[in-house]
Design a protein around this motif. Structure first.
Motif, PDB file in Angstrom:
ATOM      1  N   ILE A   1      -1.258   9.565  61.757  1.00 18.43           N
ATOM      2  CA  ILE A   1      -2.240   8.646  61.182  1.00 18.43           C
ATOM      3  C   ILE A   1      -3.588   8.800  61.861  1.00 18.43           C
ATOM      4  O   ILE A   1      -4.428   7.924  61.760  1.00 18.43           O
ATOM      5  CB  ILE A   1      -1.759   7.187  61.295  1.00 18.43           C
ATOM      6  CG1 ILE A   1      -1.540   6.812  62.767  1.00 18.43           C
ATOM      7  CG2 ILE A   1      -0.504   6.946  60.491  1.00 18.43           C
ATOM      8  CD1 ILE A   1      -1.396   5.332  62.987  1.00 18.43           C
TER       9      ILE A   1
ATOM     10  N   ALA B   1      -4.490  -0.015  52.708  1.00 21.61           N
ATOM     11  CA  ALA B   1      -4.190   1.378  53.076  1.00 21.61           C
ATOM     12  C   ALA B   1      -2.830   1.787  52.535  1.00 21.61           C
ATOM     13  O   ALA B   1      -1.843   1.045  52.684  1.00 21.61           O
ATOM     14  CB  ALA B   1      -4.223   1.546  54.592  1.00 21.61           C
TER      15      ALA B   1
ATOM     16  N   LEU C   1      -6.505   8.268  59.668  1.00 16.19           N
ATOM     17  CA  LEU C   1      -6.665   6.861  59.331  1.00 16.19           C
ATOM     18  C   LEU C   1      -7.266   6.085  60.502  1.00 16.19           C
ATOM     19  O   LEU C   1      -8.086   5.184  60.315  1.00 16.19           O
ATOM     20  CB  LEU C   1      -5.320   6.254  58.936  1.00 16.19           C
ATOM     21  CG  LEU C   1      -5.349   4.768  58.578  1.00 16.19           C
ATOM     22  CD1 LEU C   1      -6.212   4.522  57.340  1.00 16.19           C
ATOM     23  CD2 LEU C   1      -3.946   4.233  58.354  1.00 16.19           C
TER      24      LEU C   1
ATOM     25  N   ASN D   1      -3.047   8.441  53.349  1.00 17.34           N
ATOM     26  CA  ASN D   1      -3.430   7.088  53.757  1.00 17.34           C
ATOM     27  C   ASN D   1      -4.751   6.676  53.120  1.00 17.34           C
ATOM     28  O   ASN D   1      -5.670   6.224  53.799  1.00 17.34           O
ATOM     29  CB  ASN D   1      -3.524   7.006  55.284  1.00 17.34           C
ATOM     30  CG  ASN D   1      -2.259   7.423  55.989  1.00 17.34           C
ATOM     31  OD1 ASN D   1      -2.288   8.238  56.899  1.00 17.34           O
ATOM     32  ND2 ASN D   1      -1.129   6.883  55.567  1.00 17.34           N
TER      33      ASN D   1
ATOM     34  N   VAL E   1       1.127   3.091  55.036  1.00 20.05           N
ATOM     35  CA  VAL E   1       1.042   2.583  56.403  1.00 20.05           C
ATOM     36  C   VAL E   1       1.966   1.383  56.552  1.00 20.05           C
ATOM     37  O   VAL E   1       2.119   0.571  55.638  1.00 20.05           O
ATOM     38  CB  VAL E   1      -0.408   2.171  56.757  1.00 20.05           C
ATOM     39  CG1 VAL E   1      -0.508   1.769  58.228  1.00 20.05           C
ATOM     40  CG2 VAL E   1      -1.366   3.312  56.459  1.00 20.05           C
TER      41      VAL E   1
END
Length: 545
Positions: free
Chosen positions: A483, A454, A486, A525, A457
């Protein structure tokens, strides 16, 4: 105040300046009668420095002396304001907490390394002076800050060791470039795999990120393994209305965390019909860290956790088999772990500790770009024998930001035979994505394996929450990152992996294709997925220009 978005030409200068101060504020040594008056740099043939008084005047009033102008004169008003606040920002740690941490094995190892960078005299390690200054600053009414640390430092000047500092800078620079090369290479391989697969479109697949059909009942229980004299808490997420025994998923948290770390994932997986258990490892959880900071323990984690953690999971499965004999199908179990929990699930999947490899790695210079080695090297304090952690009831393992490159090595990782997924984060500064996840992935040869990488991150994705928990006074210096997309994408992948390899639902395989990640992960991401990587391919990715 949040970190400002700096102009492209400025971040590296600010980083160099702030890093120098942080290093100078965490690595010094001493003559106990005087405080540091200057931070001196020897980064070329010329020596130059900044007085602590100039730094304090700058932090309090914004006044820039002639010496300090070399470092901050080119910064804009907004950036200077951030540096000023950084210098004076107080971290609310007590002297006891600072003392406890830096007298632990892990803390002393950190001090020993950092002490080589900043010295009161050339060639003199600054570890003792650093610790003393940190404790004194924390005990002072002004509290622990970069400025107060420098004021409490027991030498009249702080010297940055030119060779060591440049070596660290070069290592970080080389590591950053290597990480970018390797991740870009993984992305290319993922794209190639995606092109060879059948096309995946939104219309062709259901939306897995939504909560499942089952209502979930949460039960918190304390269980005890009498044989090991070890008690620990578990959160059991029970789907209601099951009409047949359900596969099981066990979740293992990282160092200094707890079973609530996986609360969202536990609820999510249980809503899709799995019995989920999130357990707490008592010798390496947040309570253990609090015990250290309160003076009730001497270590950040107990070394026996390398043994106890995988045994905790196996005992949980024994417990579930007795507690829910008609509901929990423990012979179809998946395990998910993050960081130290990643080590845990790798061990349960069959990875074996390689003490010879670990000894070799830990007798070398500490790798400043792979901090996780400090944790792994603690395993050398274990009795040197063969440890069999493989649990045959476990059919699949997912290791998120795992640590294990040195403790398992290529020989130990090659023992994993079950389906496995390894997840890496591009901005992981604690467990290097290249060293701890991508290269170890190349050591495995089992047919069902997945590497997820990813972008954007960190080691702990929700770093803001972690900082708020342990150091709330400095949390506003950590940039906010959303996030949520994600998380939803990650939930989809984990559910698809569990359905495929634990519940034997082959219809979920399309979610595990490279094409799914290429088409459905979202910037910043983006996630890449590959199914294989040989050691030669890895080496080619690492060295190609």
């Amino acid at each position: 105040m949040k970190i400002p978005q700096l102009l492209p030409s400025r971040p590296q200068r600010i980083f160099t300046f702030v890093s120098s101060l942080v290093v100078g504020a965490v690595t010094l040594v001493s003559n106990p009668s005087t405080a540091a008056e200057r931070v001196e740099f020897n980064l070329s043939v010329l020596e130059f420095g900044v007085s602590v008084q100039d730094l304090e005047d700058f932090a309090r009033t914004g006044k820039v002396s002639q010496e300090l102008n070399f470092f901050v004169g080119h910064l804009g008003e907004r950036e200077q304001k951030y540096v000023r606040e950084f210098l004076a920002k107080r971290a609310d740690f007590t002297a006891l907490q600072v003392s406890q941490f830096f007298y632990s094995n892990l803390g002393e190892n950190i001090l020993s390394y950092v002490g080589k960078l900043v010295q009161p005299h050339h060639g003199l390690n600054g570890e003792r002076a650093i610790r003393a200054a940190l404790i004194l600053a924390a005990a002072d009414s002004e509290g622990l800050s970069v400025l107060n640390f420098l004021k409490k430092f027991s030498s009249d000047k702080v010297l940055l060791n030119r060779e060591e500092v440049l070596a660290v800078v070069n290592k970080f620079g080389s590591s950053r470039k290597a990480t970018e090369r390797v991740i870009a290479g993984v992305e290319r391989l993922s794209t190639i795999e995606a092109e060879s697969e059948s096309k995946v479109t939104p219309e062709s697949l259901p939306y897995l990120a939504q909560v499942g059909q089952y209502t979930v009942n949460l039960q918190t229980e304390t269980i005890k393994d009498a044989k090991r004299d070890r008690s620990f808490n578990v959160d059991i997420y029970l789907p209601q209305g099951l009409n047949q025994p359900s596969p099981v998923v066990v979740l293992s948290h990282g160092l200094g965390s707890n079973r609530k770390h996986f609360a969202s994932l536990g609820n999510f997986l249980a809503s899709h019909g799995f019995i989920v258990v999130s357990l707490e490892h008592p010798g390496s959880n947040s309570e253990q860290l609090q015990r250290l900071l309160k003076g009730y323990s001497k270590q950040v984690f107990e070394v026996n956790e390398f043994i106890d953690r995988p045994q905790d999971v196996s005992y949980v499965l024994d417990y579930l088999a007795q507690r829910f004999p008609n509901t929990a199908n423990v012979n179809q179990t998946g395990v998910v772990g993050q960081s130290f929990g990643g080590y845990t699930v790798l061990a349960l999947a069959g990875a074996e500790i390689d003490f010879d490899r670990l000894t070799k790695e830990c007798t070398q210079e500490v790798n400043s770009v792979n901090i996780s080695l400090l944790l792994q090297c603690e395993a050398l304090n274990l009795p040197r024998q063969f440890y069999a952690f493989r649990d045959e009831r476990i059919k699949f393992a997912a290791a998120i930001n795992p640590v294990g490159s040195s403790i398992f090595g290529s020989k130990g990782m090659a023992q994993i035979k079950i389906p496995i997924a390894i997840a890496a984060a591009s901005e992981d500064v604690l467990a290097s994505a290249v060293i701890e996840q991508i290269e170890p992935f190349s050591w495995m040869n089992n047919p069902d394996r997945y590497l997820f990488v990813a972008r954007g991150v960190r080691h702990v994705a929700d770093v803001q929450d972690l900082i708020n928990t342990f150091v709330p006074s400095v949390a506003d210096f950590i940039p906010d990152t959303s996030i949520q997309p994600l998380k939803e994408f990650g939930n989809t992948l984990i559910l698809a992996l569990i359905q495929t390899h634990v519940a034997n639902r082959k219809d979920y395989r399309p979610f595990l294709q490279s094409s799914f990640a290429v088409n459905f992960s979202q910037p910043p991401n983006e996630v890449s997925v590959i199914r294989s990587l040989t050691p030669k391919q890895f080496n080619d990715l690492r060295i190609e220009q």
